[in-house]
Design a protein around this motif. Structure first.
Motif: not given
Length: 203
Positions: A12-13, A34-38, A40-49, A59-65
Motif C-alpha cells: 500500500n505504498f 513489494r507492491e503486487k497490485n501496482k 509498472a508505471k506506479d512502480m517507476l513513480e515510487i522509485i522516482r519519489a 539500496k532498492i530491491i524490486v520484487n519480481d519486476r
C-alpha cells in the motif's frame, strides 16, 4: 560484523511510507518494493519519489519486476516461487543482486545451486501478514544457515528481541514488514532493530 535490515513495503505504498523512509533510511540496508497490485508505471513513480528524497537506488530491491530493476539501475530483485529461475536472471543480468524467497531446506539448497546471492527464509514466527500459516521456527532456520554458504535473512514476526534469536541461529539479518509499518512509532522501531543488528556480539 553487523547484520542487515531489509525493509519490505506492504503493498500500500503511499506518501506516508515515503515520509517514514525519509527518516529511517540510514537504519535500513535495503528497501524491497513489494507492491503486487501496482502497475509498472506506479512502480517507476515510487522509485522516482524515493530518489527525490535522497534514497539511494543502490539500496532498492524490486520484487519480481526484473525489467524495472534493470531500467532504474536498482540493487537487485527478489524472486518468489512464481518468478523466473534464479539462473536465468543471473545469466542475463549478472550485475543484479538476486534474492530468492524460500520456505524449506530443499528450496534453499536449490536456490543456492542456481546462483542466488541471498535468501529470505520464513516465516520464522507467527506473522501478521500470514496469520493462517504455521510458523517454521528456529530449528529449520539453523539447519539452513549451517548447510548453506549464501546469506540467509529471517522473515516473519520479527521483533528486536526475536532478532537476537535468529542471529544466534545463523541468520545474516532480518526482513521486516509490519514490524515497522504498523508500529506505533516506526522511526523508533527501525532504530531498535538497527541497534540489535549492529551490536550483535554472539558466537
Amino acid at each position: 560484523m553487523s547484520k542487515q535490515l531489509h525493509l519490505i513495503s506492504d503493498g500500500n505504498f503511499s506518501n506516508h511510507h515515503l515520509q517514514i523512509i525519509k527518516r529511517i533510511y540510514k537504519s535500513i540496508d535495503y528497501l524491497h518494493i513489494r507492491e503486487k497490485n501496482k502497475t509498472a508505471k506506479d512502480m517507476l513513480e515510487i522509485i522516482r519519489a524515493l530518489k527525490n528524497i535522497g534514497f539511494p537506488l543502490a539500496k532498492i530491491i524490486v520484487n519480481d519486476r526484473i525489467d524495472i530493476a534493470v531500467m532504474k539501475q536498482c540493487a537487485g530483485v527478489q524472486l518468489a516461487y512464481h518468478s523466473p529461475p534464479v539462473s536465468l536472471v543471473k545469466g542475463n543480468f549478472p550485475g543484479l543482486k538476486v534474492g530468492k524467497s524460500v520456505h524449506s531446506l530443499r528450496e534453499a539448497e536449490q536456490a543456492q545451486q542456481e546462483g542466488a546471492d541471498y535468501l529470505l527464509y520464513g516465516h520464522v514466527y507467527s506473522s501478521m501478514s500470514k496469520p493462517n500459516q504455521h510458523p517454521r521456527g528456529l530449528v529449520e532456520l539453523q539447519e539452513i544457515t549451517s548447510t548453506l554458504s549464501v546469506p540467509v535473512y529471517a522473515i516473519g514476526g520479527m521483533t528486536p528481541e526475536r532478532t537476537k534469536e535468529v542471529i544466534a541461529a545463523g541468520s545474516a539479518g532480518i526482513a521486516v514488514m509490519s514490524g515497522i509499518w504498523q508500529a506505533d512509532d516506526p522511526i523508533q522501531m527501525a532504530k531498535a532493530y538497527h541497534h540489535v543488528l549492529n551490536t550483535w556480539e554472539g558466537g
